[in-house]
Scaffold this active site. Structure first.
Site, PDB file in Angstrom:
ATOM      1  N   CYS A  71       0.849  -1.192   0.000  1.00 32.41           N
ATOM      2  CA  CYS A  71       0.000   0.000   0.000  1.00 32.41           C
ATOM      3  C   CYS A  71       0.881   1.238   0.000  1.00 32.41           C
ATOM      4  CB  CYS A  71      -0.895   0.005   1.235  1.00 32.41           C
ATOM      5  SG  CYS A  71      -1.813   1.529   1.432  1.00 32.41           S
ATOM      6  N   CYS A 420      -4.273 -11.417  24.205  1.00 29.01           N
ATOM      7  CA  CYS A 420      -3.894 -10.482  23.141  1.00 29.01           C
ATOM      8  C   CYS A 420      -2.688  -9.655  23.579  1.00 29.01           C
ATOM      9  CB  CYS A 420      -5.061  -9.577  22.770  1.00 29.01           C
ATOM     10  SG  CYS A 420      -5.732  -8.661  24.154  1.00 29.01           S
TER      11      CYS A 420
END
Ligand code: SAH
Length: 465
Positions: A71, A420
């Site tokens: 990107c 996480c």
């Protein structure tokens, strides 16, 4: 070192935010966009006593882990912090991070870790994995209507290149184009953060990857979308379009979604499936963003739980019950605990639509609900409450010690910890290891490719009574 000084350094490590870390004469510098192994020329922007922040000026010698970002806006956007790192190197980095945390903070012996740690589980195609996207709508520097991300701390928007974020669904591009065309044609103004005027704030897009169902929700600073039928007419032509709505947000806030949803077309929700379990997802529902990896992650949790059908299982921090419903298929009874009431409503509904009757959900803090349950059980029966398996999936800060204490008292044979943040996982593993539990399996998973985040599943067994 001092501000504006120039140095050439080798990047040796990566910080929590994906920034490269190197040393100039023993002085630590953090360099955004530099990859481990790069030799870079940097300029010091901010110098503290023991470390500083420097800007990448020139790559003197690129690391063999460096790849061209797919990107063109990867650096400015910040959504993908490590897109310039080779995917296999990303995986190795994440695995090393989990391992080091367990070793240093968890004090898990190295030879044990070598035995129990399974290879990191990544994606075959580490792009287009997100089922949810949220784009602010506004104007770019030239004043053109666009969708993308905010440029630094400004109020102008940098367009997503071609309106196609490579982490998201392919359909998003077409949806965004239709919305922007509609706005232009009918003079519908984007919201302006500074003045608080204008209508369209954000666009929320969701896709059920296993069903192909699409959801569009426009977050608006008002209660009505002018000429909505013109927009709906075009959007519903997209194959899979299932739900179109507005979310009313008239507050001057950074919070994206408003709490009221005005339906415009189709259903109020889309349906998706993870493994055999169906989920109904509305604009405000929490839902895992990478369903493919979630299935693998929760599959590991289920495997580690070693259920035979006779177990009583607690799923703490259960969210919308994703893990609970997975476990319920193979357990006698599952109890889920979650702090957000709306998530528990979703969990109960998801249990119902799947015909799952052995899952019960409680709203509250895990560190209060479980100790209260334990105390009440003891008072009423004179015995200690027990569980066969306890699963936890806490937010970044990990488990409260009051909760860990109760878990140990309930003497489950197995504790499955989904995490996480491997630093808090390691801290909690240290507590559990000190209280009769031993690590039997650990595996890192990569549901957030191109970012610094990593998920871990760790299984601990009870080793003494
Ligand atoms: N397993 C869940 C997601 C877990 S994310 C799923 O797949 O849907 C962590 C969850 O913990 C969030 O839903 C958050 O709302 C909840 N939470 C945060 N603090 C909590 C607490 N003290 N007690 C219970 N739940 C909590």
């Amino acid at each position: 070192m001092q501000k504006n000084e120039i140095a050439v350094i080798e990047i040796e490590d990566m910080g929590a935010g994906g920034e490269g870390i190197g040393k100039a004469d023993g002085y630590t510098l953090f360099v955004k966009d530099a990859v481990i192994g790069d030799v870079v020329e940097v300029k010091v922007m901010k110098a503290k006593k023991h470390y500083g922040y420097a800007r990448l000026m020139k790559i003197v010698k690129p690391s063999d882990q460096r790849v061209a970002a797919r990107c063109p806006e990867a650096r400015r956007c910040g959504g993908c912090q490590i897109q310039e790192m080779d995917y296999q190197a990303q995986l190795a980095f994440k695995n090393r991070k989990v391992r080091n945390h367990l070793l240093r903070l968890g004090e898990v012996p190295e030879e044990l870790l070598d035995r129990v740690m399974e290879p990191v589980c990544g994606m075959e195609e580490p792009f287009r994995y997100r089922n949810k996207a949220q784009f602010p709508v506004g104007r770019d520097r030239e004043g053109n209507l666009t969708a993308g991300f905010y440029a630094g701390r400004t109020h102008s928007i940098i367009p997503v290149p071609e309106l196609d974020c490579l982490l998201g669904a392919k359909e998003n591009q077409k949806i965004l184009r239709i919305i922007l065309e509609y706005m232009k044609e009918y003079g519908v103004e984007p919201y302006d953060e500074e003045s608080g005027r204008g209508l369209v704030r954000h666009v929320l897009l969701r896709k059920g990857f296993s069903t192909g169902e699409l959801m569009v929700c426009l977050v608006i600073n008002g209660r009505k979308l002018p000429r909505a039928e013109a927009l709906i007419g075009r959007l519903k032509e997209i194959p899979g379009m299932t739900s179109i709505s507005c979310s009313v947000n008239m507050e001057r806030t950074n919070v994206i979604m408003g709490s009221e949803i005005l339906p415009l077309y189709g259903k109020d929700y889309i349906t998706d499936r993870i493994g055999p379990v169906k989920y109904q997802i509305s604009p405000l529902s929490f839902y895992q963003v990478n369903p493919v990896m979630t299935e693998k992650l929760y599959g590991a949790a289920l495997e580690y739980a070693e259920l035979t059908g006779s177990e009583v299982v607690w799923d703490l921090y259960c969210g919308i019950g994703t893990i609970s419903l997975f476990l319920a298929q193979q357990a006698k009874q599952v109890y889920g605990v979650e702090i957000v009431p709306a998530a528990i409503e979703d969990a109960r509904r998801n249990a119902r639509i799947n015909g799952i009757e052995n899952a019960e959900f409680y709203v509250g803090k895990a560190e209060e609900v479980l100790p209260d349950y334990y105390a009440r059980y003891e008072k009423e029966t004179g015995r200690s409450a027990r569980a066969d398996v306890i699963v936890v999936d806490p937010p970044r800060k990990g488990c409260d010690e009051a909760l860990l204490e109760t878990i140990v008292k309930m003497q489950p044979e197995r504790v499955v910890y989904v995490s996480c943040d491997s630093a808090t996982l390691a801290r909690d593993v240290k507590y559990l290891r000190g209280n009769g539990y031993e690590v039997r399996k650990v595996r890192a998973f990569d549901p957030f490719c191109q970012t610094v985040h990593v998920e871990t599943v760790c299984c601990l067994h009870r080793v003494n009574s």
